[in-house]
Design an enzyme around this catalytic site. Structure first.
Site: not given
Ligand code: GLN
Length: 533
Positions: A384, A509, A511
């Protein structure tokens, strides 16, 4: 024929928090599922938040995201990993959600002049949510967060007491998880705090049917007798649960203690013996002396709480076990790295992970780590935010010095990461993220396609910002390429490094979907690259 009634198991905790109630609930679920029951799990959290999305991960650990986009407590992650089953929003209730519903109903005139009170309105709303989530399952397990006696969780404890009246006491089993301290001066395991905790629970109208007694070291069998006598619980319904080498061992310990039989007896249900052969092999795999060891540097800003990256760490371990390797996780302080630019720690590890994150703090360090991995051909897994900093880092490395995300620099001239058009202006509010499952198409011939063995995948998301398409054509000249995109081609989902041993980063994500028995392809690929070195 009338539908079979759902049986309910309520898991509460006494003495102190942090006993692993979530693991216990998940383990009970695992064992019952292995006996052939259709099982669901649900977590009740006493916070006034509506969901876990706004909770500080330093205090509460990771925010786990379900396929339908619920932002939940990390225990849901344990539930999914142990049950190997995807859960939904209905498996997570926080007080804020319940209170909001009760107050909205009141405002909408649904209570017709009633005085709205904790009992019965809030307790009824909790019971409705429990009953709803249990529908269609043989057994529904409900974990109550916090410790019995906490002011905050009283409504939940009262609700589960009343639930025994609602569905019949014969359909409910109450499991209390207590703690047995060890006194090193006298070499004794003490049961008194557990006795008091059971008394507290009884004082609130609930007599536990099952006791799970946690301890740091193995407690003597005699503790069972004592707990049984003083707490009024059958000796066969007391399980001693010392710290385990791996959390995945807990279902086996409960099985050995015969807790599944005690539960079935209490609930009046019968089933085959538990089929746990695969799980036993998994636990042996986790516990065995592994052939190799790899070190992974996790570049992060929350340095003091491993719970913050629970699913990431679990996913790394799952993949490592299946490749006969141990994995040592080293924290790399993103803020420090941002300030000093000292790459010695990055050099010392076999591979780098940049996990998800929000906000400015530490982000320059994460970008430096991404540039380091790109330039030095160090295996890199970006999750992410980890993908976003790789895009930023690759752009900067190619000479676009002010490349940034609008999250960190609202007026950068080169917003390689930015907000989607329909989200502009709502950046700092709750509930405006791309959450939960979204499909992704993977390019034929890419590393990711080989890892997944598929070009159509679905993964979980939790983010607000996206790769800016205005820059996509330049990626190849920066040394990266977009190999995974949304089906309409608009959103970048996966990037890979060009001529790089392993550089894979995703906007989603992965994970959250790793399982101990089925490690996630991206983590498999990453660990594989480290083991092969
Ligand atoms: N802050 C980033 C976004 O909002 C990444 C979010 C994250 O890593 N879950 O896109």
């Amino acid at each position: 024929m009338a539908e079979k009634a759902t049986k309910y198991i309520f898991v509460t905790g006494g003495v102190l928090s942090g006993l692993g109630k979530g693991i216990t609930a998940a383990s009970i679920g695992k064992v019952l599922k292995a006996r052939g029951f259709k099982v669901n799990l649900q977590k009740c959290d006493p916070y006034l938040n509506v969901d876990a999305g706004t909770l500080n991960p330093r205090e509460h650990g990771e925010c786990f995201v379900t396929k339908d986009g619920a932002e939940t407590d990390l225990d849901l992650g344990h539930y999914e990993r142990f049950l190997d089953q995807e859960l939904t929003q209905s498996s997570s209730i926080m007080s804020g959600r319940i209170f909001t519903k009760v107050i909205e109903d009141e405002r909408n005139g649904m209570h017709q002049g009633d005085t709205i009170q904790i009992i019965p309105h809030v307790t009824n709303a909790i019971q409705d949510a429990v009953q709803e989530a249990g529908k269609g399952y043989d057994v529904h397990i409900v974990e109550i967060g916090g410790t019995v006696g906490d002011y905050e969780s009283l409504a939940f404890v009262e609700a589960i007491r009343e639930f025994g009246l609602r569905v019949g006491r014969e359909n409910c089993a109450y499991v209390h998880v207590v703690y047995l301290p060890y006194l090193s001066v006298s070499h004794e395991t003490k049961t008194k705090p557990a006795q008091s905790a059971v008394r507290d629970l009884r004082g609130l109208g609930i007599t536990p049917d099952i006791l799970v007694a946690r301890s740091e070291r193995p407690a003597p069998e005699s503790a069972k007798k004592k707990l049984s006598l003083f707490c009024g619980v059958d000796e066969s319904a007391v399980a001693l649960l010392p710290n385990a080498q791996t959390i995945y061992e807990v279902p086996l310990t409960l099985l050995q203690a015969g807790i599944d039989d005690a539960i079935c007896k209490k609930l009046g249900i019968t089933a085959d013996v538990a089929q746990m052969g695969d799980w036993e092999s998994l636990v042996s795999l986790a516990k065995k002396q592994h052939n190799t060891k790899v070190t992974v540097g996790v570049v992060a800003k929350y340095m003091d709480n491993a719970d913050t990256y629970m699913s990431v760490f679990e996913a790394l371990r799952h993949a490592a076990w299946h490749q006969d390797s141990d994995v040592e996780i080293k924290w790399i302080d993103a803020e420090e790295l941002g300030k000093t630019g000292n790459t010695a720690e990055l050099e010392s590890v076999d591979g780098i992970v940049v996990p998800g994150g929000f906000g400015n703090r530490g982000v320059e360090g994460k970008i430096k780590a991404a540039i380091y991995a790109l330039k030095n051909k160090k295996p890199y897994l970006g999750l992410c935010l980890g993908m976003q900093v790789m895009v930023i880092g690759a752009a900067r490395n190619a000479g676009i010095d002010d490349a940034n995300s609008t999250e960190f620099s609202a007026d950068t001239k080169n917003p390689v990461i930015h907000t989607m058009e329909d989200q502009k202006g709502k950046e700092n509010t709750g509930g405006t993220m791309r959450l939960g499952d979204y499909p992704c198409k993977i390019t034929t011939g890419s590393k990711s396609e080989a890892l997944y063995g598929d070009s159509d995948i679905v993964e979980r998301h939790r983010h607000r910002y996206e790769a800016n398409n205005a820059y996509r054509e330049q990626y190849e000249s920066w040394g990266i390429k977009a190999v995974g995109v949304s089906p309409d081609g608009e959103l970048v989902e996966i990037i890979e490094g060009i001529d790089h041993p392993f550089l894979v980063a995703s906007q989603f994500h992965p994970e959250f979907k790793s399982r101990p028995n089925r490690p996630h392809p991206m983590f498999n690929g990453f660990i594989g690259a480290l083991v092969a070195k």
